[in-house]
Design an enzyme around this catalytic site. Sequence first.
Site, PDB file in Angstrom:
ATOM      1  N   THR A  51       2.677  -2.911  -1.890  1.00  0.00           N
ATOM      2  CA  THR A  51       4.064  -2.495  -1.673  1.00  0.00           C
ATOM      3  C   THR A  51       4.662  -2.010  -2.991  1.00  0.00           C
ATOM      4  O   THR A  51       5.287  -0.941  -3.057  1.00  0.00           O
ATOM      5  CB  THR A  51       4.889  -3.680  -1.107  1.00  0.00           C
TER       6      THR A  51
ATOM      7  N   GLN B 153      -6.397  -0.372   2.597  1.00  0.00           N
ATOM      8  CA  GLN B 153      -7.385  -0.831   3.582  1.00  0.00           C
ATOM      9  C   GLN B 153      -8.780  -0.257   3.315  1.00  0.00           C
ATOM     10  O   GLN B 153      -9.724  -0.555   4.044  1.00  0.00           O
ATOM     11  CB  GLN B 153      -6.937  -0.465   5.005  1.00  0.00           C
TER      12      GLN B 153
ATOM     13  N   HIS C 282      -5.217  -8.866  -1.880  1.00  0.00           N
ATOM     14  CA  HIS C 282      -5.513  -9.805  -0.783  1.00  0.00           C
ATOM     15  C   HIS C 282      -6.168  -9.143   0.419  1.00  0.00           C
ATOM     16  O   HIS C 282      -6.406  -9.786   1.435  1.00  0.00           O
ATOM     17  CB  HIS C 282      -4.267 -10.605  -0.374  1.00  0.00           C
TER      18      HIS C 282
ATOM     19  N   CYS D 279       8.582  -7.202  17.451  1.00  0.00           N
ATOM     20  CA  CYS D 279       9.489  -7.832  18.399  1.00  0.00           C
ATOM     21  C   CYS D 279      10.808  -8.058  17.677  1.00  0.00           C
ATOM     22  O   CYS D 279      10.876  -8.846  16.747  1.00  0.00           O
ATOM     23  CB  CYS D 279       8.895  -9.153  18.845  1.00  0.00           C
TER      24      CYS D 279
HETATM   25  C1  LIG Z   1      -1.985   0.190   4.260  1.00  0.00           C
HETATM   26  C2  LIG Z   1      -1.172  -0.883   3.635  1.00  0.00           C
HETATM   27  N1  LIG Z   1      -0.296  -0.578   2.678  1.00  0.00           N
HETATM   28  C3  LIG Z   1       0.457  -1.502   2.072  1.00  0.00           C
HETATM   29  C4  LIG Z   1       0.366  -2.833   2.424  1.00  0.00           C
HETATM   30  C5  LIG Z   1       1.205  -3.856   1.706  1.00  0.00           C
HETATM   31  O1  LIG Z   1       0.365  -4.635   0.889  1.00  0.00           O
HETATM   32  P1  LIG Z   1       0.878  -5.848   0.004  1.00  0.00           P
HETATM   33  O2  LIG Z   1       0.890  -7.023   0.906  1.00  0.00           O
HETATM   34  O3  LIG Z   1      -0.149  -5.978  -1.087  1.00  0.00           O
HETATM   35  O4  LIG Z   1       2.205  -5.497  -0.533  1.00  0.00           O
HETATM   36  C6  LIG Z   1      -0.538  -3.201   3.423  1.00  0.00           C
HETATM   37  C7  LIG Z   1      -0.625  -4.603   3.869  1.00  0.00           C
HETATM   38  O5  LIG Z   1      -0.419  -4.924   5.024  1.00  0.00           O
HETATM   39  C8  LIG Z   1      -1.323  -2.210   4.038  1.00  0.00           C
HETATM   40  O6  LIG Z   1      -2.223  -2.512   4.986  1.00  0.00           O
END
Ligand SMILES: Cc1ncc(COP(=O)(O)O)c(C=O)c1O
Length: 410
Positions: free
Chosen positions: A91, A201, A223, A345
């Site tokens: 993020t 991903q 993670h 939801c």
């Molecule tokens: C494609 C993608 N971008 C961004 C994120 C956000 O990742 P983070 O939890 O490291 O901020 C995720 C996590 O769900 C994600 O799958």
Amino acid sequence: MAVRPTHWPRALHSARQLADIALDFDCAASMPIDPAARQAMAEALTLDLGNPSSTHGKGQAGRALVEWGRGQLAEALGVAPRELVLTSGATEANALAWRGVLDPLLAAGRTPTVLTSAVEHASVRALAADYRQRGVRVVELPVDDQGQWREETLDTLVASADLAFVSLIWVHNETGVVHPVARVAHAARSRGALVHTDGTQAMGRQAIDPSMLGVDAITLSGHKFGGPPGTGALWLRPGTSLQAVQPGHQELGMRGGTENVLGIVGLGAAATTLAARLVEAPRVRRLRDRLATGLAELGGQRNAVAAPDQDSGHIAHVSFVGLDAPRLVMALDLAGLAVSAGSACASGTVEPSHVTRAMFGDGEAGRALARGAVRFSVGPHHEDRDVDRAIALTAQVVGRLRQAAAARHW
Ligand SMILES: Cc1ncc(COP(=O)(O)O)c(C=O)c1O
């Protein structure tokens, strides 16, 4: 002296109970922490480390661990350590890419165009909404009902006037579709745009070679490949410098704040497992296929079916038409299976996610597909017996919910 809230044992106990849930098929949300990362972090925790910015020995001990973690990640990606800005996750890396490019342009009085897609992660959607409000022209690449880009619009979009920035997801977090980012990268860069991709991903599922991908910036998250939550990085093409969101001298001036030393150690240790994860990817794909077949036999409609080179192989996106995904996810959780819904939801009403809406549209049939969309994600820690158990649990729960739905309609 250790200061602990008095309720810590209770918090730990309930966390343990929840975490010991039998089966986790939601590893696209978070992958179990790899033993290598766990051990490295536990060992680092025994050290009395100083602030990595301090010049004394304890500080330099912290610095050594930060640079070890960065070095491991760099080696796994085949890049130089100084090309990585370590962040608190994807993020923040996405935000650094967007804000780092766009804020200086806005400050200079320009009204740039940004190209993104209709199916970006929520963190990118939020950035797009923010910059739209601030006068930036954000154009979206649409997708078809399988979650693939509608490429017929691509050339026109890339030719948009004053295209300054492109931000496109590489491996999709809901569908597992692998988007052809490299194709856009070349055309957009030749028009002077900076090209960013969210590669969160892709880690451990695609060979990550930034030079082959041809982009300027790649978002990564710890993670998603066995590192601790709250860690990640933005890879930047050599020579690319971005304005910091949080100014400070750390991370070459692009990300201020004392480094998350323990997290970075875990991130680095997890990076050492990336090659092995890639070797496991065909087995994960086989398990995913077995799971998808089993779910289809329960009446689940498989979405986002793609050719192997356009499919990450770790996600089964399945719609149980007639059921509400959030309710199904909750019932599966109670039965001991963790998955996630393709719908959000909100305040008691089930709203299809922007991804399922972009794929299926707003018509009656599309909404039914979106409402019942569930994501099962598979990892290298799974075995055939886990898949069989997941199918059996889903069969029980889906059967029960369908019976209840039928009874309501009497
Ligand atoms: C494609 C993608 N971008 C961004 C994120 C956000 O990742 P983070 O939890 O490291 O901020 C995720 C996590 O769900 C994600 O799958």
